[in-house]
Design a protein around this motif. Structure first.
Motif, PDB file in Angstrom:
ATOM      1  N   ALA A 178     -22.779  30.777 -20.854  1.00 22.90           N
ATOM      2  CA  ALA A 178     -22.401  30.880 -19.414  1.00 22.90           C
ATOM      3  C   ALA A 178     -22.726  31.905 -18.805  1.00 22.90           C
ATOM      4  N   PRO A 179     -23.965  32.308 -18.389  1.00 22.37           N
ATOM      5  CA  PRO A 179     -24.568  33.452 -17.899  1.00 22.37           C
ATOM      6  C   PRO A 179     -24.026  33.819 -16.583  1.00 22.37           C
ATOM      7  N   ASP A 180     -23.392  32.763 -15.735  1.00 27.01           N
ATOM      8  CA  ASP A 180     -22.814  33.031 -14.616  1.00 27.01           C
ATOM      9  C   ASP A 180     -21.350  33.249 -14.528  1.00 27.01           C
ATOM     10  N   ASP A 181     -20.647  33.440 -15.851  1.00 30.78           N
ATOM     11  CA  ASP A 181     -19.428  33.878 -15.833  1.00 30.78           C
ATOM     12  C   ASP A 181     -19.056  35.375 -15.894  1.00 30.78           C
ATOM     13  N   PRO A 182     -18.462  35.852 -14.741  1.00 27.95           N
ATOM     14  CA  PRO A 182     -18.051  37.363 -14.914  1.00 27.95           C
ATOM     15  C   PRO A 182     -17.064  37.638 -15.739  1.00 27.95           C
ATOM     16  N   VAL A 183     -16.237  36.766 -15.970  1.00 20.98           N
ATOM     17  CA  VAL A 183     -14.956  36.997 -16.795  1.00 20.98           C
ATOM     18  C   VAL A 183     -15.315  37.371 -18.330  1.00 20.98           C
ATOM     19  N   ILE A 184     -16.080  36.349 -18.785  1.00 28.96           N
ATOM     20  CA  ILE A 184     -16.683  36.333 -20.233  1.00 28.96           C
ATOM     21  C   ILE A 184     -17.475  37.778 -20.365  1.00 28.96           C
ATOM     22  N   ALA A 185     -18.316  38.154 -19.408  1.00 26.36           N
ATOM     23  CA  ALA A 185     -19.126  39.282 -19.504  1.00 26.36           C
ATOM     24  C   ALA A 185     -18.450  40.620 -19.465  1.00 26.36           C
ATOM     25  N   TYR A 186     -17.183  40.603 -18.687  1.00 32.69           N
ATOM     26  CA  TYR A 186     -16.205  41.717 -18.543  1.00 32.69           C
ATOM     27  C   TYR A 186     -15.577  42.113 -19.691  1.00 32.69           C
ATOM     28  N   PHE A 187     -15.026  41.001 -20.385  1.00 34.50           N
ATOM     29  CA  PHE A 187     -14.301  40.915 -21.566  1.00 34.50           C
ATOM     30  C   PHE A 187     -15.038  41.279 -22.919  1.00 34.50           C
ATOM     31  N   PHE A 188     -16.390  40.989 -22.774  1.00 36.69           N
ATOM     32  CA  PHE A 188     -17.348  41.296 -23.842  1.00 36.69           C
ATOM     33  C   PHE A 188     -17.629  43.169 -23.576  1.00 36.69           C
ATOM     34  N   ALA A 189     -17.569  43.673 -22.523  1.00 36.81           N
ATOM     35  CA  ALA A 189     -17.797  44.909 -22.258  1.00 36.81           C
ATOM     36  C   ALA A 189     -16.539  45.806 -22.808  1.00 36.81           C
ATOM     37  N   VAL A 190     -15.377  44.975 -22.495  1.00 33.47           N
ATOM     38  CA  VAL A 190     -14.430  45.915 -22.809  1.00 33.47           C
ATOM     39  C   VAL A 190     -14.072  45.708 -24.285  1.00 33.47           C
ATOM     40  N   ALA A 191     -14.471  44.864 -25.082  1.00 32.98           N
ATOM     41  CA  ALA A 191     -14.382  44.780 -26.526  1.00 32.98           C
ATOM     42  C   ALA A 191     -15.533  45.745 -27.285  1.00 32.98           C
ATOM     43  N   LEU A 192     -16.631  45.730 -26.580  1.00 31.24           N
ATOM     44  CA  LEU A 192     -17.554  46.845 -26.815  1.00 31.24           C
ATOM     45  C   LEU A 192     -17.164  48.191 -26.742  1.00 31.24           C
ATOM     46  N   LEU A 193     -16.534  48.661 -25.650  1.00 30.93           N
ATOM     47  CA  LEU A 193     -16.104  49.896 -25.329  1.00 30.93           C
ATOM     48  C   LEU A 193     -14.787  50.163 -26.283  1.00 30.93           C
ATOM     49  N   ALA A 194     -14.025  49.275 -26.423  1.00 28.76           N
ATOM     50  CA  ALA A 194     -12.541  49.535 -27.280  1.00 28.76           C
ATOM     51  C   ALA A 194     -13.186  49.653 -28.696  1.00 28.76           C
ATOM     52  N   SER A 195     -14.199  49.208 -29.113  1.00 30.08           N
ATOM     53  CA  SER A 195     -14.796  49.588 -30.588  1.00 30.08           C
ATOM     54  C   SER A 195     -14.882  50.798 -31.002  1.00 30.08           C
ATOM     55  N   GLY A 196     -15.186  51.548 -30.016  1.00 32.99           N
ATOM     56  CA  GLY A 196     -15.443  53.220 -30.279  1.00 32.99           C
ATOM     57  C   GLY A 196     -16.865  53.318 -30.800  1.00 32.99           C
ATOM     58  N   GLU A 197     -17.484  52.338 -30.832  1.00 29.79           N
ATOM     59  CA  GLU A 197     -18.999  52.574 -31.291  1.00 29.79           C
ATOM     60  C   GLU A 197     -20.032  53.012 -30.534  1.00 29.79           C
ATOM     61  N   ALA A 198     -20.418  54.157 -30.491  1.00 35.66           N
ATOM     62  CA  ALA A 198     -21.467  54.618 -29.476  1.00 35.66           C
ATOM     63  C   ALA A 198     -22.773  53.652 -29.269  1.00 35.66           C
ATOM     64  N   VAL A 199     -23.081  52.955 -30.202  1.00 36.16           N
ATOM     65  CA  VAL A 199     -24.283  52.405 -30.520  1.00 36.16           C
ATOM     66  C   VAL A 199     -24.108  50.938 -29.648  1.00 36.16           C
TER      67      VAL A 199
END
Length: 257
Positions: free
Chosen positions: A179-200
């Motif tokens: 679903a490359p056109d789904d902004p909701v999935i992309a947003y929550f993917f980013a939130v999960a990445l940031l919330a992980s605390g992993e700088a990588v």
């Protein structure tokens, strides 16, 4: 004459006892316009699995769009609608995804220790996997599986429950590819990445926020929610550019609301 009166009385009783049927087209129209409260109200009047799943989706949209005055009450309604949808049709994949979301919110409000003791993470994953088995084409199956891995690891249950950030990345990647056109999935993917605390993961989070921010709202049912989430992605992207640590804190707050 007495027979006619009796027949009329029976018809009145049947009319009063019959379940109210929702105007599903009107409920969908309200959802697409961003009137999630009306969409939930209309859809919840119909006991069918499709309608109850839509009511659950509207309740979830209120939570995701941060329009719920009392988040716990709305989360309770989400769970109630999802259970009703599953009871009406256990084979409806969407109903299981809504139930998994409801369990996720229950886990937030219950607290980490009690959530683990009540096996809420395991229950949520079971519903996600059931949904994926029923409908392998729905990108929200792998998206929610990815979210499950990230959140269980963040809450310290990765080793005990077999959750791994690498598996979360893979599942979310599958969802984005589907679903490359789904902004909701992309947003929550980013939130999960940031919330992980992993700088990588900072560059990947930045890329997903930029994707969500730039995508146009999809036509149809998801238009209003897409607009809300894309705007939130732009806000979080600016925070990330200014102060990554602050952006990470905002992401954690998003995961815990």
């Amino acid at each position: 004459m007495a027979g006619v009166k009796h027949l009329m009385a029976v018809l009145v009783v049947l009319a009063l006892s019959a379940p109210a049927m929702a105007d599903l087209p009107a409920a969908r129209e309200a959802y697409a316009a961003g009137d999630f409260v009306r969409a939930e109200t209309l859809a919840s009047a119909d006991p069918s699995a499709e309608a109850q799943a839509l009511a659950a989706g509207a309740a979830l949209a209120l939570l995701v769009a941060d329009r719920a005055e009392n988040r716990r009450n709305v989360a309770d309604r989400l769970a109630r609608h999802a259970r009703a949808a599953i009871a009406a049709d256990e084979s409806l994949a969407e109903a299981h995804l809504r139930m998994a979301a409801a369990i996720g919110f229950e886990g937030r409000y219950t607290g980490t220790l009690r959530a683990f003791m009540r096996r809420l993470p395991q229950q949520g994953k079971t519903h996600i996997e059931r949904a994926m088995a029923l409908d392998g084409d729905d990108p929200w199956g792998p998206a929610m599986l990815g979210a499950w891995h990230f959140e269980v690891v963040r809450r310290g249950g990765g080793r005990a429950l077999g959750a791994r950030l690498e598996d979360g990345m893979e599942a979310y990647g599958q969802a984005i590819a589907s679903a490359p056109d789904d902004p909701v999935i992309a947003y929550f993917f980013a939130v999960a990445l940031l919330a992980s605390g992993e700088a990588v993961y900072l560059d990947a989070a930045r890329a997903q926020l930029a994707r969500s921010a730039d995508l146009s709202p999809r036509e149809g049912l998801d238009a209003a929610l897409d607009t809300v989430i894309s705007a939130r992605a732009r806000t979080l992207l600016r925070a990330l550019e200014d102060d990554p640590a602050h952006a990470a804190r905002l992401a954690v707050a998003e995961m815990e609301r």
